[in-house]
Design a protein around this motif. Structure first.
Motif, short mmCIF file in Angstrom:
data_model
loop_
_atom_site.label_atom_id
_atom_site.label_comp_id
_atom_site.label_asym_id
_atom_site.label_seq_id
_atom_site.Cartn_x
_atom_site.Cartn_y
_atom_site.Cartn_z
N PHE A 125 -15.79 -2.00 -9.26
CA PHE A 125 -15.80 -1.32 -7.96
C PHE A 125 -13.91 -0.73 -8.43
CE2 PHE A 125 -18.29 -4.16 -5.24
CZ PHE A 125 -19.63 -3.31 -5.25
N ASN A 126 -14.13 0.50 -7.94
CA ASN A 126 -12.81 1.28 -7.92
C ASN A 126 -11.71 0.94 -6.15
OD1 ASN A 126 -12.51 1.90 -10.52
ND2 ASN A 126 -13.86 3.99 -9.60
N LEU B 20 1.10 -1.47 -0.15
CA LEU B 20 0.07 -0.11 0.09
C LEU B 20 0.68 1.22 0.29
CD1 LEU B 20 -3.23 1.44 0.05
CD2 LEU B 20 -3.11 1.70 3.23
N LYS B 21 1.08 2.09 -1.15
CA LYS B 21 1.43 3.19 -1.24
C LYS B 21 1.08 5.18 -1.07
CE LYS B 21 0.74 3.50 -6.02
NZ LYS B 21 1.01 3.43 -7.14
N THR C 76 -10.61 0.30 3.78
CA THR C 76 -10.78 1.02 1.85
C THR C 76 -10.37 1.97 1.38
OG1 THR C 76 -13.28 -0.82 2.76
CG2 THR C 76 -12.67 0.82 0.70
N VAL C 77 -9.67 1.01 0.39
CA VAL C 77 -8.77 1.99 -0.31
C VAL C 77 -9.00 2.13 -1.26
CG1 VAL C 77 -7.12 1.79 1.37
CG2 VAL C 77 -6.79 0.25 -0.42
N GLU C 78 -8.47 3.37 -3.09
CA GLU C 78 -9.17 3.05 -3.46
C GLU C 78 -7.34 1.86 -4.35
OE1 GLU C 78 -10.51 4.52 -6.24
OE2 GLU C 78 -11.49 5.43 -4.32
N LEU D 259 -2.64 0.72 -4.35
CA LEU D 259 -2.39 -0.80 -4.49
C LEU D 259 -0.60 -0.95 -5.43
CD1 LEU D 259 -4.65 -3.38 -3.81
CD2 LEU D 259 -2.84 -2.23 -2.13
N GLY D 260 0.50 -0.72 -4.51
CA GLY D 260 1.63 -0.99 -5.22
C GLY D 260 2.39 -1.74 -6.23
#
Length: 113
Positions: free
Chosen positions: A32-33, A9-10, A75-77, A81-82
């Protein structure tokens, strides 16, 4: 991106450097984004019962003993994610799911199909 995969996770909101996370969201065929995940830590957490200990191996790609923090659900976009690091076994994902159910107080009787 699939359930059980470990990614970096960046997002600077969670740490100053990229950190590992595990996807806990079901493999849904959707547009979903965003994605639901739990953060990992290398902080020794054997005394925290809701954290799942992960020993490093070639499958999960981790470099040191880590703990899935089931109390840190975010919850993240997907764009945050790297890189894909590895994936967790079905047994480990079962333990994570059990601990998520505990922390969220989800019981089998609460789930209606």
């Amino acid at each position: 991106m699939k359930r059980g995969e470990i990614w970096t996770l960046k997002d600077g909101n969670y740490a100053s450097k990229a950190r590992p996370v595990v996807i806990v969201q079901a493999n849904l065929d959707d547009n979903f984004n965003s994605v639901i995940l739990c953060l990992l830590t290398s902080f020794e957490s054997d005394n925290i019962s809701i954290r799942v200990k992960i020993n490093p191996n070639s499958e999960n790609g981790l470099k040191k003993i880590s703990y899935v923090m089931t109390e840190k659900i975010v919850t993240v976009e997907k764009s945050l994610l790297g890189k894909l690091v590895g994936s967790l076994s079905n047994r480990t994902m079962h333990l994570i799911a059990r601990n998520l159910a505990k922390i969220l107080e989800i019981h089998k009787n609460d789930i209606v199909e």
